[in-house]
Design an enzyme around this catalytic site. Sequence first.
Site, PDB file in Angstrom:
ATOM      1  N   CYS A  12       0.879  -1.157   0.000  1.00 30.36           N
ATOM      2  CA  CYS A  12       0.000   0.000   0.000  1.00 30.36           C
ATOM      3  C   CYS A  12       0.924   1.216   0.000  1.00 30.36           C
ATOM      4  O   CYS A  12       2.124   1.084   0.235  1.00 30.36           O
ATOM      5  CB  CYS A  12      -0.901  -0.013   1.231  1.00 30.36           C
ATOM      6  SG  CYS A  12      -2.347   1.045   1.066  1.00 30.36           S
ATOM      7  N   CYS A  88      -4.280  -0.922  -2.208  1.00 35.27           N
ATOM      8  CA  CYS A  88      -4.840   0.417  -2.393  1.00 35.27           C
ATOM      9  C   CYS A  88      -4.608   0.840  -3.835  1.00 35.27           C
ATOM     10  O   CYS A  88      -3.668   0.375  -4.483  1.00 35.27           O
ATOM     11  CB  CYS A  88      -4.256   1.431  -1.411  1.00 35.27           C
ATOM     12  SG  CYS A  88      -2.551   1.904  -1.716  1.00 35.27           S
TER      13      CYS A  88
END
Length: 164
Positions: A12, A88
Amino acid sequence: MSEKVFNVLFLCTGNSARSVMSEGLLSVLGKGRFRTFSAGSKPNGRVNPHAIALLNEIGYDTSGLRSKSWTEFEGPDAPQMDIIITVCGNAAGEVCPMWPGHPATAHWGYEDPHGTTEAEERASFVKIFAQIKRRVEFLVSLPDSKLEHLALKTSLDEIGARPA
């Protein structure tokens, strides 16, 4: 059960919440079948306390958790990854390092947990944690034949396409 232990890296941008929760959930639910790691392209320097609290609730040892850069996993002494999963949208869109061994990669997107009040933020973390848990449960349920390299990419993409 296979004797192989699969190395899995969750990525992420900030490495403060979603990737860390993914690391802990797979470590606990995988029961030794997976060796888990997390990192960020631009680590923010701290793990979110809500992520730590949720991981503590499932028995994951959070004492060594820290927000770290994915560059820690590029060197010759770094563990070779079998699976790399971005969690993400920002990390999925970034140019990733060339990982040794050509691991299977996938994107399992989750919204960034947040809230305007402490109660809303906690609720958001609980919601995202449950979404991650569902996908991790699918991963750990895969038979060994699905974890072999060519079949694994297809399996990971199918899990990522499921509703979180």
